[in-house]
Design a protein around this motif. Structure first.
Motif, short mmCIF file in Angstrom:
data_model
loop_
_atom_site.label_atom_id
_atom_site.label_comp_id
_atom_site.label_asym_id
_atom_site.label_seq_id
_atom_site.Cartn_x
_atom_site.Cartn_y
_atom_site.Cartn_z
N UNK A 104 0.83 -1.21 0.00
CA UNK A 104 0.00 0.00 0.00
C UNK A 104 0.86 1.27 0.00
N UNK A 105 0.24 2.38 -0.34
CA UNK A 105 0.95 3.66 -0.43
C UNK A 105 1.60 4.04 0.89
N UNK A 106 0.92 3.74 1.99
CA UNK A 106 1.45 4.11 3.30
C UNK A 106 2.72 3.31 3.61
N UNK A 107 2.69 2.02 3.37
CA UNK A 107 3.87 1.20 3.65
C UNK A 107 5.04 1.56 2.74
N UNK A 108 4.75 1.96 1.50
CA UNK A 108 5.82 2.41 0.61
C UNK A 108 6.43 3.71 1.13
#
Length: 318
Positions: free
Chosen positions: A302-306
């Motif tokens: 997900x964008x947050x983990x990236x």
């Protein structure tokens, strides 16, 4: 009443119809209404209630998490939902933006105490890093990173706390500015998501915008009349944002042609969105679960983990 300003000595439109003599304190040119304080507050809350009903946003049996920023829109929304009898709690995401975050958090806490409602606070600094640190450690624009963080934690905490709905204070000025920008670029990916209700699906909580037909000025007037104290200066990272320029352009048009913003947005929702919605069914992206955190995502990670990975790399390099 004609014209675009409140004429001296004008009587409230509603009071006049009841043969009462209260003077108007507000004139809404695009609605052709002159209203006293009492009837303005009633009009405002009825309009929000009608928006909730028209778009079938939620009902009295559902728990609503109000995304609170300390700004006028989110605090006004929370106040109105409280007055309308909905079961609500607030959620404030502390972005760690120095004085701005400290001031906005204090105002949010004060307001939650005022209406006797719980405010849930999440500190981004404790979870990953403050927005200023993310800005320094990654190449991602601060506003983009901020949006990623807020969307992630709002959805995650709403589920953890047992809420069915997330309500945000996006007003008509916000929505028309975004719509204007997306139309200029003909960005179908974002246009097809610009609707007052984003339904719950595959781990995403329903998101709604009850103030989508209320202008920024109308919200400010409601806050003034109800003594809601809110943060009056912009986030330091918002300087130079294209959305602010779009708001200024649309406000100039609105000044000359009252009702333009509401017509632009309403016609999109009524006529264009259904077409995009059909397109979306054919082109819809598969929602997966992030391999790292288990939250819903359109990608493997997900964008947050990236974003979190970029922060970790930045910390390592420093």
């Amino acid at each position: 009443m004609t014209g675009k300003t409140l004429k001296k000595g004008s009587r409230c439109t509603i009071c006049k119809s009841k043969n009462e003599k209260n003077k108007a304190v507000v004139f809404l040119p695009h609605h052709r209404l002159a209203l006293c304080k009492k009837h303005y507050l009633e009009w405002f809350e009825r309009r929000v209630a009608k928006t909730i009903k028209d778009f079938k946003m939620f009902n009295k049996n559902e728990k609503i998490l109000v995304a609170v920023s300390g700004g006028k829109d989110s605090l006004v929304l929370w106040n109105v939902l409280n007055n309308l009898g909905y079961e609500t709690e607030g959620m404030y995401i502390d972005l760690g933006i120095d004085e701005y975050s400290e001031d906005s958090k204090k105002l949010s806490v004060n307001f939650s105490n005022k209406i006797n409602k719980k405010l849930n606070i999440v500190s981004i600094r404790e979870e990953v890093a403050s927005i200023p640190d993310i800005d320094k450690l990654t190449n991602k624009p601060a506003c983009s990173a901020c949006g990623t963080v807020k969307r992630y934690y709002m959805n995650k905490y709403a589920k953890n706390l047992g809420f069915q709905v997330i309500a945000t204070g996006h007003n008509l000025d916000d929505e028309t500015a975004v719509l204007f920008g997306n139309t200029l670029h003909w960005d179908l990916k974002y246009l097809k998501k610009q609707y007052p209700v984003l339904k719950e699906e595959n781990g995403f909580i329903r998101k709604v915008k009850p103030l989508c037909k209320i202008t920024e000025k109308e919200t400010a007037l409601y806050a003034f009349f109800t003594d809601i104290e809110y943060i009056e200066y912009e986030c330091p990272f918002s300087e130079g944002a294209s959305s602010i320029e779009y708001k200024e352009i649309l406000s100039k048009i609105e000044e000359k042609h009252p009702g333009t913003k509401l017509q632009f947005y309403s016609n999109f929702v009524k006529s264009i969105y259904p077409i995009l919605s059909e397109y979306d069914k054919k082109q819809s992206e598969e929602i997966k679960l992030c391999k790292k955190c288990g939250e819903p995502s359109f990608n493997e990670i997900c964008s947050f983990c990236r974003l979190k990975e970029l922060v970790n790399i930045g910390n390592t390099n420093n």
